[in-house]
Design an enzyme around this catalytic site. Structure first.
Site, PDB file in Angstrom:
ATOM      1  N   HIS A 119       0.872  -1.182   0.000  1.00  0.00           N
ATOM      2  CA  HIS A 119       0.000   0.000   0.000  1.00  0.00           C
ATOM      3  C   HIS A 119       0.907   1.230   0.000  1.00  0.00           C
ATOM      4  CE1 HIS A 119      -2.694   3.029   1.847  1.00  0.00           C
ATOM      5  NE2 HIS A 119      -3.711   2.237   1.571  1.00  0.00           N
ATOM      6  N   ASP A 197       3.458  -3.863   7.806  1.00  0.00           N
ATOM      7  CA  ASP A 197       2.162  -3.193   7.693  1.00  0.00           C
ATOM      8  C   ASP A 197       1.083  -4.237   7.971  1.00  0.00           C
ATOM      9  OD1 ASP A 197      -0.259  -2.223   6.811  1.00  0.00           O
ATOM     10  OD2 ASP A 197       0.513  -1.436   4.906  1.00  0.00           O
ATOM     11  N   GLN A 200      -4.214  -4.898   7.188  1.00  0.00           N
ATOM     12  CA  GLN A 200      -5.221  -5.866   6.726  1.00  0.00           C
ATOM     13  C   GLN A 200      -5.069  -7.215   7.421  1.00  0.00           C
ATOM     14  OE1 GLN A 200      -7.733  -5.141   4.831  1.00  0.00           O
ATOM     15  NE2 GLN A 200      -7.096  -3.156   4.026  1.00  0.00           N
ATOM     16  N   LYS A 223     -10.338  -0.415  10.640  1.00  0.00           N
ATOM     17  CA  LYS A 223     -10.571  -1.606   9.806  1.00  0.00           C
ATOM     18  C   LYS A 223     -10.941  -2.816  10.652  1.00  0.00           C
ATOM     19  CE  LYS A 223      -7.286  -0.035   6.339  1.00  0.00           C
ATOM     20  NZ  LYS A 223      -8.049   0.307   5.145  1.00  0.00           N
ATOM     21  N   CYS A 362      -4.783   2.330  -3.625  1.00  0.00           N
ATOM     22  CA  CYS A 362      -3.535   2.893  -3.054  1.00  0.00           C
ATOM     23  C   CYS A 362      -2.376   1.928  -3.251  1.00  0.00           C
ATOM     24  CB  CYS A 362      -3.693   3.227  -1.576  1.00  0.00           C
ATOM     25  SG  CYS A 362      -4.925   4.472  -1.259  1.00  0.00           S
TER      26      CYS A 362
END
Ligand code: PMP
Length: 407
Positions: A119, A197, A200, A223, A362
């Site tokens: 991302h 990261d 998700q 999220k 993104c």
């Protein structure tokens, strides 16, 4: 018919819109009443500026803020609670790492490793760090199924590598990175710092930071059923203690002299200014709710939905699904349909009450490698059920016949 894992009735927005098929949870999740109640509860019962006042209400605000930290730390497997820093989200957390750790540790001649799956929040900050320091940016390419090419990672990481920044789960295609393998490769070839990261991953998979053997791990609250503007940086104590502050101001100092200052201990050193206490409390309520569902069940539910959705989508003519096989993906279905632009698809689906994402997600470096400017993306969560899948497939069929009669 596969029902949802969490009752839709727990989610006021979904309960108020029974015809809505919200399939954009990778962008942001809906919020259960438990989270909304926690936010309201903070302002109704504990609202004062934490850390500042000598009075009981401020002490209460301080307590609930730090209880929230402890709750979230338990959820993501951080035993040293001070090493959980509240941020506004993944983007801010990764920028904190890059600005603070990166500027203090990366210089010309060093190598910064990222991947083509990232991302922009885990791509652009490192790209700009490399540009400003003169370090070399190395981008690990992908397999034909859009997973990180581990052989290439092996050949890229070397003694000059200062940092390897990877996504745990791709938001654009849902690919799950085998982090244990990445860690083994990096640790056996370098002393590089590993930054992950987890935007998700934390919402969809059981994540235990202490067991991962990575150095930094970041995620967003919104999220995973929590409030927008909440998120966390998890880091190793030794690294966090050695890093300079990210922002200067109240709360993060120990002493301020006329010409110099000293810094507060963790986590305060990285939490300048009035903390976002209400959203921390909301995020704690969100992880408590997810804990109640069980993250293993969350993963199993999404996988079952994904399997059904993918089988039904691939039965339609002209559909391409991106990413690795379902078992290696989180609840993301990224696809395209011959002759229909993803943006048109999303607009037509909206007329059927189906919310999906269309665009580059993104992740422009990934889109370039896929040779497309955009994909359509349906993403599932705990409140999704098979009726959402059926609505998606029905609306796609309608879109297809619309375009075939138009052409
Ligand atoms: N990384 C990934 C993988 C994401 O999915 C997102 C959100 N789309 C981000 C980073 C950025 O998160 P935020 O906008 O919450 O800071």
């Amino acid at each position: 018919m596969l029902s949802s894992l969490a009752p839709r009735a727990d989610f006021p927005l979904l309960a108020a819109n029974p015809g809505l098929h919200y399939l954009d949870s990778a962008a942001t999740s809906q919020k259960p009443a438990a989270v909304l109640d926690a936010l309201r509860g903070f302002y109704e019962t504990a609202n004062a500026n934490p850390h500042r006042g000598a009075y009981a209400l401020s002490a209460k605000a301080t307590d609930v803020y730090h209880e929230a930290r402890a709750t979230i730390a338990r959820f993501v497997g951080v035993s040293d609670t001070d090493c959980l820093i509240f941020t506004r989200g993944t983007t801010e957390a990764m920028n904190l790492v890059v600005s603070s750790w990166g500027r203090a540790n990366v210089q010309a001649g060093d190598e910064v490793v990222i991947t083509a799956l990232e991302h922009h929040a885990n791509f652009v900050p490192w790209q700009q760090l490399a540009r400003s320091t003169g370090a070399t940016l190395r981008i690990v390419e992908l397999t034909p199924q859009q997973t990180i090419d581990l052989d290439q990672l092996r050949s890229v990481v070397n003694h000059r590598t200062k940092v390897v920044a990877v996504t745990h789960v791709s938001n654009a295609v849902g690919a799950i990175t085998p982090l244990d393998e990445v860690v083994r490769i990096v640790r056996s070839r370098s002393s590089a710092v590993i930054a992950v990261d987890g935007a998700q991953a934390v919402p969809h998979l059981p994540v235990h930071f202490d067991a991962l053997d990575v150095d930094f791990y970041v995620f967003s609250g919104h999220k995973l059923l929590g409030p927008m503007g909440s998120g966390c940086l998890l880091g190793r104590r030794a690294l966090l203690e050695a890093m300079p502050p990210y922002q200067y101001g109240g709360d993060m100092i120990e002493w301020v002299r006329d010409t110099e200052s000293t810094w507060n201990v963790l986590p305060h050193k990285f939490e300048a200014g009035t903390p976002n206490a209400a959203d921390a409390v909301g995020l704690a309520a969100a992880v408590t709710y997810l804990d109640g569902l069980g993250m293993g069940n969350v993963r199993a539910h999404e996988l079952a939905l994904l399997e059904r959705a993918e089988a039904k989508l691939l039965a339609l003519p002209g559909v391409t699904v991106y990413g690795p096989p379902v078992a290696q993906r989180s609840g993301v279905l990224s696809f395209s349909m011959t002759d229909v632009h993803p943006h048109d698809l999303a607009t037509i689906l909206d007329q059927h009450g189906v919310c999906i994402r269309a665009g580059h997600h993104c992740a422009q470096p990934l889109m370039r490698r896929l040779g497309v400017s955009a994909t359509a993306r349906a993403s599932f969560y705990v409140y999704s059920d098979e009726s959402d899948v059926d609505a998606l497939v029905g609306a796609l069929t309608a879109a297809q016949s619309l375009f075939s009669t138009a052409s």
